[in-house]
Write an enzyme that holds these catalytic residues in place. Structure first.
Site, PDB file in Angstrom:
ATOM      1  CE  LYS A  68      58.579  -2.435  24.602  1.00 36.35           C
ATOM      2  NZ  LYS A  68      57.506  -1.964  23.453  1.00 36.35           N
ATOM      3  CG  ASP A 105      58.427  -3.264  19.826  1.00 37.16           C
ATOM      4  OD1 ASP A 105      58.059  -4.318  19.789  1.00 37.16           O
ATOM      5  OD2 ASP A 105      59.184  -2.438  20.196  1.00 37.16           O
TER       6      ASP A 105
END
Ligand code: ATR
Length: 278
Positions: A68, A105
């Site tokens: 990420k 997220d």
């Protein structure tokens, strides 16, 4: 060559990813024609893998552990949320050849807690456990819900303090060690440590849960996690894992790519059933 728009999730490991199942169900439900697969990427090979996927006509990517941060560096433009999170979990390949990075997220976790589980965050005393990428990724959207306060507690307290400092303009947030939590009660406790992966719960003092507290583990498994069992032992009656968060962050990625937001409840149910079957 396939006529379908191509999407994928990249990570390492990736074999057990539920993302292909989730996005295939979203596509079926919304009548979108696409294909979505999991791609195992070797460490250090992320940028090359993205380039290869683009060359074969890829339209978008999900990015998971441990890439990420690499994705954040690679994209040409970032959403405000991704910029603050320091991590990108969703990439859109634009027509002009540039890469747009988002982080879904945090909003995924908020939607699961607030909308699916019906737990309001506004005005609550929230305890966030951990100070790694998982916690950093959700802090911005969490503070947007206007909790009374957010305390970040971590095994290495300096990391919690650094994170609190980085987000001080977004709301009331402070750092702590686990031991220093003693004596305060929290309405909502969210576990963002990776301790669950090792079957451990963070070393929390007893008696830190307020009456009717809600405990949430960002991790999920077929069985309750060690943190969920800790909450249960503390007498907490409202405990959930992060499977809903997984599906909700996927729904936000799907919306970015396809312009339509799928229903998540039936997909959460299907993924739970698949998880229980093993
Ligand atoms: P991620 O990106 O998944 O958050 P990370 O950046 O490695 O991964 O962070 C892992 C987090 O879990 C950290 O907050 C770590 O604490 P430290 O900062 O002190 O290392 C925490 N963690 C991992 N194992 C733990 C355990 N057994 N008990 C408590 N905290 C743990």
């Amino acid at each position: 060559m396939s006529q379908l728009d191509r999407y994928a999730v990249m990570g390492n490991p990736i074999a057990h990813s539920k993302s292909p199942m989730i996005h295939t169900l979203f596509a079926r439900e919304t009548g979108q024609k696409l294909e979505y697969r999991a791609i195992l990427v070797e460490l250090g090979q992320f940028a090359d893998a993205v380039q290869a996927f683009r060359t074969e006509g890829g339209k978008g990517l999900n990015v998971t552990v441990p890439f990420k941060r690499d994705a954040w560096r690679l994209v040409d433009e970032r959403s405000a949320c991704a910029a603050l999170a320091g991590a990108v979990n969703t990439i859109q390949f634009r027509e002009d050849g540039t890469l747009y990075g988002d982080n879904t997220d945090g909003i995924g976790m908020i939607r699961d807690i607030r909308d699916n589980l019906g737990v309001a965050l506004a005005g609550k005393r929230v305890l966030l456990l951990g100070a790694g990428g998982a916690v950093r990724g959700v802090l911005g959207p969490l503070l947007e819900e206007k909790p009374a306060t957010v305390v970040i507690a971590n095994r290495t307290p300096d990391r919690a303090q650094e994170l609190a400092d980085a987000f001080e303009e977004q709301g009331r947030v402070e750092g702590s060690s686990f031991a220093d939590l003693d004596g305060t009660r929290y309405d909502i406790v969210i576990n963002g440590t990776s301790a669950s992966l090792k079957g451990e719960a963070p070393p929390l003092p007893e008696g830190i849960l307020a009456r009717d507290a809600f405990c949430y583990d960002m991790m999920y498994a077929a069985e309750p996690t060690a943190f969920m069992r800790w909450a249960d032992d503390e007498g907490c009656e409202r405990v959930a894992d992060g499977l809903g968060m997984l599906v909700e962050q996927a729904a936000e990625s799907f919306r970015l790519w396809r312009g339509v937001r799928p229903q998540t409840a039936p997909v959460i149910k299907a993924v739970r059933e698949a998880l229980l079957k093993g």
